[in-house]
Scaffold this active site. Sequence first.
Site, mmCIF file in Angstrom:
data_model
loop_
_atom_site.group_PDB
_atom_site.id
_atom_site.type_symbol
_atom_site.label_atom_id
_atom_site.label_comp_id
_atom_site.label_asym_id
_atom_site.label_seq_id
_atom_site.Cartn_x
_atom_site.Cartn_y
_atom_site.Cartn_z
ATOM 1 N N ASP A 55 26.936 6.961 -50.754
ATOM 2 C CA ASP A 55 28.253 7.370 -51.260
ATOM 3 C C ASP A 55 29.170 6.151 -51.224
ATOM 4 O O ASP A 55 28.728 5.042 -50.906
ATOM 5 C CB ASP A 55 28.829 8.522 -50.435
ATOM 6 C CG ASP A 55 29.629 9.500 -51.290
ATOM 7 O OD1 ASP A 55 30.635 9.071 -51.880
ATOM 8 O OD2 ASP A 55 29.245 10.677 -51.386
ATOM 9 N N HIS A 96 30.562 7.782 -57.064
ATOM 10 C CA HIS A 96 30.308 7.648 -55.621
ATOM 11 C C HIS A 96 29.413 6.434 -55.367
ATOM 12 O O HIS A 96 28.501 6.474 -54.542
ATOM 13 C CB HIS A 96 29.678 8.923 -55.067
ATOM 14 C CG HIS A 96 30.631 10.081 -55.022
ATOM 15 N ND1 HIS A 96 31.703 10.120 -54.158
ATOM 16 C CD2 HIS A 96 30.684 11.224 -55.751
ATOM 17 C CE1 HIS A 96 32.377 11.257 -54.351
ATOM 18 N NE2 HIS A 96 31.788 11.930 -55.321
ATOM 19 N N GLU A 102 32.001 14.210 -59.627
ATOM 20 C CA GLU A 102 33.255 13.481 -59.452
ATOM 21 C C GLU A 102 33.197 12.056 -59.998
ATOM 22 O O GLU A 102 33.762 11.126 -59.418
ATOM 23 C CB GLU A 102 33.661 13.472 -57.974
ATOM 24 C CG GLU A 102 33.925 14.871 -57.419
ATOM 25 C CD GLU A 102 34.293 14.877 -55.959
ATOM 26 O OE1 GLU A 102 35.047 15.778 -55.537
ATOM 27 O OE2 GLU A 102 33.826 14.003 -55.206
ATOM 28 N N PHE A 125 30.478 23.785 -45.048
ATOM 29 C CA PHE A 125 30.601 23.908 -43.600
ATOM 30 C C PHE A 125 31.465 22.816 -42.979
ATOM 31 O O PHE A 125 31.579 22.735 -41.759
ATOM 32 C CB PHE A 125 29.223 23.932 -42.953
ATOM 33 C CG PHE A 125 28.517 25.260 -43.064
ATOM 34 C CD1 PHE A 125 29.045 26.295 -43.814
ATOM 35 C CD2 PHE A 125 27.312 25.483 -42.415
ATOM 36 C CE1 PHE A 125 28.402 27.523 -43.930
ATOM 37 C CE2 PHE A 125 26.660 26.700 -42.500
ATOM 38 C CZ PHE A 125 27.198 27.720 -43.262
ATOM 39 N N ASP A 126 32.091 21.965 -43.813
ATOM 40 C CA ASP A 126 33.133 21.091 -43.278
ATOM 41 C C ASP A 126 34.453 21.843 -43.159
ATOM 42 O O ASP A 126 35.417 21.312 -42.594
ATOM 43 C CB ASP A 126 33.303 19.842 -44.135
ATOM 44 C CG ASP A 126 33.578 20.138 -45.603
ATOM 45 O OD1 ASP A 126 33.089 21.172 -46.095
ATOM 46 O OD2 ASP A 126 34.261 19.342 -46.258
ATOM 47 N N TRP A 177 29.498 18.170 -45.258
ATOM 48 C CA TRP A 177 30.190 16.914 -45.546
ATOM 49 C C TRP A 177 30.850 16.434 -44.255
ATOM 50 O O TRP A 177 31.364 17.232 -43.477
ATOM 51 C CB TRP A 177 31.220 17.106 -46.645
ATOM 52 C CG TRP A 177 30.629 17.597 -47.935
ATOM 53 C CD1 TRP A 177 30.758 18.832 -48.474
ATOM 54 C CD2 TRP A 177 29.801 16.851 -48.832
ATOM 55 N NE1 TRP A 177 30.055 18.912 -49.655
ATOM 56 C CE2 TRP A 177 29.464 17.711 -49.904
ATOM 57 C CE3 TRP A 177 29.318 15.539 -48.829
ATOM 58 C CZ2 TRP A 177 28.663 17.296 -50.964
ATOM 59 C CZ3 TRP A 177 28.518 15.130 -49.897
ATOM 60 C CH2 TRP A 177 28.204 16.001 -50.940
ATOM 61 N N THR A 178 30.852 15.127 -44.037
ATOM 62 C CA THR A 178 31.188 14.655 -42.693
ATOM 63 C C THR A 178 32.411 13.741 -42.622
ATOM 64 O O THR A 178 32.574 13.002 -41.662
ATOM 65 C CB THR A 178 29.981 13.927 -42.073
ATOM 66 O OG1 THR A 178 29.618 12.806 -42.896
ATOM 67 C CG2 THR A 178 28.794 14.863 -41.912
ATOM 68 N N GLU A 179 33.296 13.792 -43.621
ATOM 69 C CA GLU A 179 34.507 12.994 -43.503
ATOM 70 C C GLU A 179 35.209 13.235 -42.171
ATOM 71 O O GLU A 179 35.693 12.307 -41.524
ATOM 72 C CB GLU A 179 35.486 13.325 -44.641
ATOM 73 C CG GLU A 179 35.069 12.829 -46.007
ATOM 74 C CD GLU A 179 34.351 13.899 -46.806
ATOM 75 O OE1 GLU A 179 33.703 14.773 -46.176
ATOM 76 O OE2 GLU A 179 34.431 13.869 -48.041
#
Length: 784
Positions: free
Chosen positions: A220, A290, A353, A445-446, A494-496
């Site tokens: 990404d 990305h 995106e 699930f974020d 997603w892990t932001e």
Amino acid sequence: MKRHDFLAVAATAALFLCAAMPWTAHAAPQPGDHNGPAQTAAAADAPPAALTPVIPLPARVEPRTGQFVLDADTRLVARGTEATQVAHDLATRLQRSRGFAPRIEARARSNAVTLVLDAKAALADEAYALDIDTRGARITARTPAGLFYGAITLWQLASADGAQGPTTIAAQRIEDAPRFAWRGLMLDVARHFRSVDEVKALIDQMAVHKLNTLHWHLTDDQGWRIEIRRYPRLTQVGGCRIPAGAAGRNDDGTPRPYCGFYTQAQIRDVVAYAAQRHVTVVPEIDLPGHAQAAIAAYPQLGTTGQAPSVSPDWGIHTWLFNTDEATFAFLEDVLGEVIELFPSRYVHLGGDEAVKDQWQQSASVQARRAQLGLKDDMQLQGWFMGRLGRYLQAHGRRLLGWDEILEGGPPAEATVMSWRGTQGAIEAARTGHDVVLAPAPALYFDHVQSDGDDETPGRLPVMDLQSVYAFEPMPAELTAEQATHVLGAQANLWTEHLRTGERVQRAAFPRAAALAEVLWTPAARRDWNDFLPRLVPMLARYRDAGFAAADSAFAARIAVAPAGDGSARVTLANQSGFGTLRYTLDGSAPTPRAPAYTQPLALPVAGQTLRAAAFAGERALAAPRQIVLDAHGLRARASASLRPCKGGLTLRMEDDAPREGVRAVVTADVFDPCRVYEGADLDGVRTLAVRVGQLPFNFQLWRDLKQVVTRPATVPGGALEVRLDGCEGPVAATLPLAPARGSDALTVLEAPLPAHPGRHDLCLVFASGAYDPLWMIDEVALLP
């Protein structure tokens, strides 16, 4: 051997279930039933949670008379390499949960669990039959996956009480097969890297819940995490970024890189580990957007000739791969190495995106579009994806992409993953494309799991355990023929905002347990009120495995309000309404023998600590929560309890300092951090204390940046203005931000509050003159 032919599994599973005789959840055996003795009336009345405490709930359960005693003298009978491997796995699980590992033998006997792998059995690929009577248990399956799932079911039955030593299992016959073939989780390791051991821990829990697909998001804008030997700079450069804010600098101000990638040997190790647990790993190489990390490593892949940094920001970036032949040669080289590492039928190529600003400004890209006779850049993306899809097809693989690939005309063989709601899945299925549902926000699930002040970072709105359990993967708009294209669904991690492995685990489970039942169990069998008691032993298994599953659904929520005469009215609840809430007033942890909460409590405001937790019998469902009953606790509100003024992009965000250890977590709107303290009781209040902090504005908002609200500074350095009875109301207090500007830590600002008897809404707005830094409120306290 092909373990996951998804279309065949789905069709066969449907045939397996439809061909069965009509039954109810606990159907009595028909006359002449040769599978075992008739069940007793008591067994027939047993609820599924008591008889079969298993997640996901099996497709069909027939209660029988008696019980099987599984103890150290029990043997596991298995013949052949594959059945013996399953037996070894079962023995290992029983050793950990019961304290003994049954010996494995090849000869039949009584007091045994017999594992039968029969290639001619009339069962679907992942189906199994499990017969339990007083003499033992027998698991039959056509494939190793089915035998493994049958053993997992037996292990769950054997470990449900959480005790050591021998155990008894109710006699029953289970006939089981999954409703959907694709039952997955997506793990994003580009934003925050996870170690091999952490990935394996997630795979372990997937296997326990009969989830069979790990979608691994490896590249990404914020990082390239897979070693490509032909292009080492992808990981040397693209595998590192400098985090925004205090987390990205050392004490002396020098940059502090955040790095991580998987070697090809590590990739092979994870893929093999997953395969042993019947989990297929599907890689994702995101393109044409990305792509900033890749272009940072090799600028010639972009459209500007410039080398961007690997991004420390979250959001929508504008860096795209160009359309040159050299770039396609690069991408085919990358995919060639990916294919060697991952035996999965599918390779995910992203497609989401990909904003076209750089393509529109590139003469060479526009010349390519004109040469191809394409009317717009969306069609150009369709051509881009189609070309790489043909490369995959030529190598025996199949392109999988996010639902944006529909806009430019997807390749005929492409499978669509629908994330922008379910409409993409509907459109794709209607046009003959296979689909996997992964809709936002339902299966993202974020998103946070509760609105509690102690909730970990993530997006809002809340996506709680019950909402996941209520998700229906099959769109009602599809015909029966179109529905055959729905492979299944997955949740996306997603892990932001999931910086640590512990937070990834909390975000994943137990919501993934709810999704597992949605994707495995027939819709008519699903029952939320039955699921909750079956989840109780699973919560204990998470703890025993050292897996940090969330307890948000069961955590005690403590609400306190002034009641006059120096007392407070305290109410307790939890999100799921399941379990018995128990509390203490001396600061000790509640036990199953602590007082049960039955009605609101009237307690003195005298500095005592109330702690509360929910229990199911002797088992705690969540860690205790607490509140100190003093003047501060009575009228203080954390950021999660404050209402956003407008409601734009609301996030639970982590402070960027300290670099190590615990950081504050606050709720704020990225577009406008203004918050409202509703119904503030200002009687006797003379001081306002607000704990504030600042975050780097590391959000790429593309065209939405114009929606970000800024207010001119009214004092040097800016101020937090507190307005009375609405955000356009009179200013009741002004708290200058200057004392907080030079600090990476949170700062408490105080100001006198003129007398305003009664209840009032307090609107807290930042008038700082800029949106960077993003000012945030951690807590507001009204003090006497």
